[in-house]
Structure formats: structure tokens, C-alpha cells
Design a protein around this motif. Structure first.
Motif, short mmCIF file in Angstrom:
data_model
loop_
_atom_site.label_atom_id
_atom_site.label_comp_id
_atom_site.label_asym_id
_atom_site.label_seq_id
_atom_site.Cartn_x
_atom_site.Cartn_y
_atom_site.Cartn_z
N ASP A 1 -7.85 6.31 -0.41
CA ASP A 1 -8.15 5.52 -1.61
C ASP A 1 -6.94 5.52 -2.54
N GLY A 2 -7.06 4.75 -3.63
CA GLY A 2 -5.93 4.58 -4.55
C GLY A 2 -5.45 5.87 -5.16
N SER A 3 -6.33 6.73 -5.60
CA SER A 3 -5.91 7.98 -6.24
C SER A 3 -5.20 8.88 -5.24
N ARG A 4 -5.70 8.89 -3.98
CA ARG A 4 -5.06 9.71 -2.94
C ARG A 4 -3.65 9.18 -2.65
N PHE A 5 -3.53 7.86 -2.59
CA PHE A 5 -2.22 7.25 -2.34
C PHE A 5 -1.27 7.60 -3.47
N LYS A 6 -1.77 7.58 -4.70
CA LYS A 6 -0.92 7.89 -5.85
C LYS A 6 -0.42 9.33 -5.78
N LYS A 7 -1.29 10.24 -5.38
CA LYS A 7 -0.89 11.64 -5.28
C LYS A 7 0.19 11.83 -4.22
N ILE A 8 -0.01 11.15 -3.07
CA ILE A 8 0.99 11.25 -2.00
C ILE A 8 2.33 10.70 -2.47
N SER A 9 2.30 9.54 -3.14
CA SER A 9 3.54 8.91 -3.62
C SER A 9 4.24 9.81 -4.62
N GLU A 10 3.45 10.36 -5.56
CA GLU A 10 4.03 11.22 -6.58
C GLU A 10 4.67 12.44 -5.94
N HIS A 11 4.02 13.00 -4.93
CA HIS A 11 4.55 14.19 -4.28
C HIS A 11 5.88 13.88 -3.59
N ILE A 12 5.92 12.75 -2.88
CA ILE A 12 7.15 12.37 -2.16
C ILE A 12 8.29 12.15 -3.13
N PHE A 13 8.06 11.34 -4.18
CA PHE A 13 9.15 10.98 -5.08
C PHE A 13 9.52 12.12 -6.03
N SER A 14 8.60 13.06 -6.23
CA SER A 14 8.95 14.19 -7.10
C SER A 14 9.96 15.11 -6.44
N LEU A 15 10.04 15.07 -5.10
CA LEU A 15 10.99 15.91 -4.39
C LEU A 15 12.36 15.25 -4.21
N SER A 16 12.45 13.98 -4.56
CA SER A 16 13.69 13.24 -4.33
C SER A 16 14.74 13.56 -5.40
N LYS A 17 16.00 13.62 -4.98
CA LYS A 17 17.10 13.82 -5.92
C LYS A 17 17.51 12.51 -6.59
N ASN A 18 17.00 11.39 -6.07
CA ASN A 18 17.26 10.09 -6.68
C ASN A 18 16.23 9.80 -7.76
N ALA A 19 16.59 8.94 -8.70
CA ALA A 19 15.68 8.61 -9.80
C ALA A 19 14.84 7.40 -9.42
N PHE A 20 13.50 7.52 -9.60
CA PHE A 20 12.59 6.43 -9.24
C PHE A 20 11.62 6.13 -10.38
N ILE A 21 11.26 4.84 -10.49
CA ILE A 21 10.26 4.38 -11.45
C ILE A 21 9.28 3.47 -10.70
N PHE A 22 7.98 3.60 -11.02
CA PHE A 22 6.97 2.65 -10.57
C PHE A 22 6.54 1.81 -11.76
N LEU A 23 6.55 0.47 -11.56
CA LEU A 23 6.07 -0.44 -12.60
C LEU A 23 4.81 -1.15 -12.10
N ASP A 24 3.89 -1.44 -13.04
CA ASP A 24 2.75 -2.27 -12.67
C ASP A 24 3.09 -3.74 -12.91
N SER A 25 2.13 -4.62 -12.75
CA SER A 25 2.39 -6.05 -12.87
C SER A 25 2.76 -6.46 -14.29
N GLU A 26 2.44 -5.59 -15.28
CA GLU A 26 2.80 -5.87 -16.67
C GLU A 26 4.13 -5.23 -17.06
#
Length: 293
Positions: free
Chosen positions: A4-29
Motif C-alpha cells: 500500500d501507499g504508506s508501505r511504499f513511502k516507508k521503503i522509499s524513505e529508507h532507500i533514499f535516507s541511506l544515499s549520499k546524494n541529495a533527493f527531494i520528492f515533490l507532489d503534483s502541487e
């Protein structure tokens, strides 16, 4: 499909939190819905300050929300867009960034993933490089101006017009100088010390088609015996002890110009034989070299 969406968000956050590169997620607004620790360190914000409270346009000082919407319209043609802009830190200082935006939309909603790279050091390197190139160009112009100044001074000082004589015999010599100067012939000037052999050599050079090039003068009697060949013909790297790099000899430096060998009778006999080949054939062998120049 089971995630589900919340599970996907947790997985995404975990992956990108370990990255040495800087990342941003934007919504449609264009609101920031997630930023990883690397980006927050870069902007000097904490997660609560950025999360769902800022739009991308609030940290990007060069692009408004309308500008960003126009940029994102390019997703219709391709899934990746690149952009160079400037971000603002929490203390209002500004730094350049290179952004790569990806269309991250899927069954969980429309999202935009942006990778941000701080290119401050690159800008500094480019600036230093440009300054260095500008300095080198300025130095080259200065050297060229000095060269023409010295050439004009030499032309004025050693012009045949400055040779004054009332001797009929010397007038004949000056006429010979004028006759031979337009040619590429080798000229032998004989005379006692102090009779002006170099003055005649320079007059020949100034009346020749080579006058805009620097005339190379060598006093053969003053050359160190061990280095005469290297000075005249040059040497290759490693040709002898101390030859750490290739070196052009005086003859190569005089290419398309005039070379004046003063006191040529002081050269060792074996070198005079090599010299004869240079004068006749226009060819030299660098010391330690394997090919004819």
C-alpha cells in the motif's frame, strides 16, 4: 500490488535516507513531501521545517512555480529533465546546484523525484580555470608585444642604413649584402675581430624575408665542449646524464629565420663535419635521437 501507499513511502524513505546524494520528492502541487538527510544537511534545514511546508520554488531562487510547471511539461517528451539553478539555505546564503528530475508517478500517485548536486566547487574550478586562461592570454599578448618591440629596436639599431663607411671596398661589401639577403644562401663572412662581422650578418637578416623572425646568434667559442652538440642540434630525453626532457637545438629554434654562427673556426673538427651536412641538406640529428629532423 500488495504494497500500500504508506508501505511504499516507508521503503522509499529508507532507500533514499541511506544515499549520499541529495533527493527531494515533490507532489503534483510542487510541495516537498520528502527530503533525505543529505539534502537537509545541504540546505541546513531539519525534516519538520521542509516536509509538506515548502514548495520547491521557496528554496529555488531562480525559478518560480510557473517556471517549474513549464519545466515539468517536458516530461511529456522524456522522463528526465536537467536544470542548473541556485538553492537558498536556511540562513539565506545561496549556492549553485545541478538538478535532475525524474517522473516518479505510479499507482500510488503523481510524484516527482529530484536529485540535487552542489556544484559550488565546480564553479570555483571553472572560475579559476577561466582566470588562468585569461592570464595566459594576457601573458601571451604581452610577450608578443615585447617581441615586436625588441624586433623593431633591433631592426632600427642594426639596419644597413646605420652602417657608415667612406671606403670603396666596403661599399662593394654592402652591395653584396643587399644581393645575397633576399636569398636563402649560406653566407661566409671573413674578417678580423672587431671589424663588424655580426653587424653585416644582422644587416643580411634585416634585408631578408626572414626579418620578422628572431635571429639566433651563437658564439661557437664560448660553448662548453661537452654540450656543443646538444646546444646546436638538441637532444632527446635520456640521451645523457641530466637530459630529463627533450630539448630543441639552436638550429631548430632558427627554423624559418636566420642563424649566425660567430667564431665558427673554434668548433671541433668532427662537429664541423656534422655542420656541413646541416648547411648543405638542411637536416639535423638530435643527440640520442633516431630520426632526421
Amino acid at each position: 500490488n500488495e504494497i500500500d501507499g504508506s508501505r511504499f513511502k516507508k521503503i522509499s524513505e529508507h532507500i533514499f535516507s541511506l544515499s549520499k546524494n541529495a533527493f527531494i520528492f515533490l507532489d503534483s502541487e510542487l510541495n516537498i513531501v520528502y527530503s533525505n538527510p543529505t539534502l537537509r544537511t545541504m540546505l541546513e534545514y531539519n525534516q519538520e521545517d521542509l516536509l509538506e511546508r515548502f514548495s520547491i520554488a521557496e528554496i529555488d531562487i531562480e525559478n518560480s512555480e510557473n517556471d517549474w510547471r513549464k519545466h515539468l511539461e517536458k516530461f511529456e517528451d522524456k522522463n528526465v529533465i536537467k536544470l542548473v539553478t541556485s538553492f537558498k539555505r536556511s540562513n539565506n546564503t545561496v549556492f549553485p546546484v545541478e538538478l535532475t528530475a525524474f517522473d516518479y508517478s505510479d499507482q500510488y500517485g503523481e510524484l516527482i523525484l529530484i536529485e540535487a548536486k552542489d556544484i559550488s566547487s565546480q564553479r570555483i574550478s571553472d572560475s579559476q580555470l577561466n582566470s588562468s586562461l585569461a592570464y595566459n592570454e594576457q601573458l601571451a599578448r604581452k610577450l608578443e608585444e615585447e617581441k615586436y618591440y625588441l624586433l623593431s629596436e633591433t631592426n632600427r639599431k642594426y639596419s644597413i642604413k646605420n652602417i657608415v663607411s667612406k671606403s670603396d671596398n666596403y661599399e662593394k661589401i654592402l652591395k653584396q649584402v643587399q644581393q645575397v639577403a633576399p636569398t636563402d644562401s649560406t653566407v661566409l663572412i671573413l674578417g678580423e675581430t672587431g671589424t663588424g662581422k655580426e653587424l653585416l650578418a644582422r644587416a643580411i637578416h634585416q634585408l631578408s624575408n626572414r626579418k620578422d623572425q628572431t635571429m639566433i646568434t651563437i658564439n661557437c667559442g664560448s660553448l662548453p665542449k661537452d654540450l656543443i652538440e646538444s646546444e646546436l642540434f638538441g637532444h632527446e630525453k635520456g640521451a645523457f646524464t641530466g637530459a630529463g626532457s627533450q630539448k630543441k637545438g639552436r638550429f631548430e629554434l632558427a627554423h624559418n629565420s636566420t642563424i649566425f654562427l660567430d667564431e665558427i673556426g673554434d668548433l671541433p673538427l668532427h662537429l664541423q663535419t656534422r655542420l656541413l651536412r646541416v648547411l648543405q641538406e638542411g637536416e639535423i640529428d638530435r643527440v640520442g635521437g633516431g630520426k632526421v629532423v
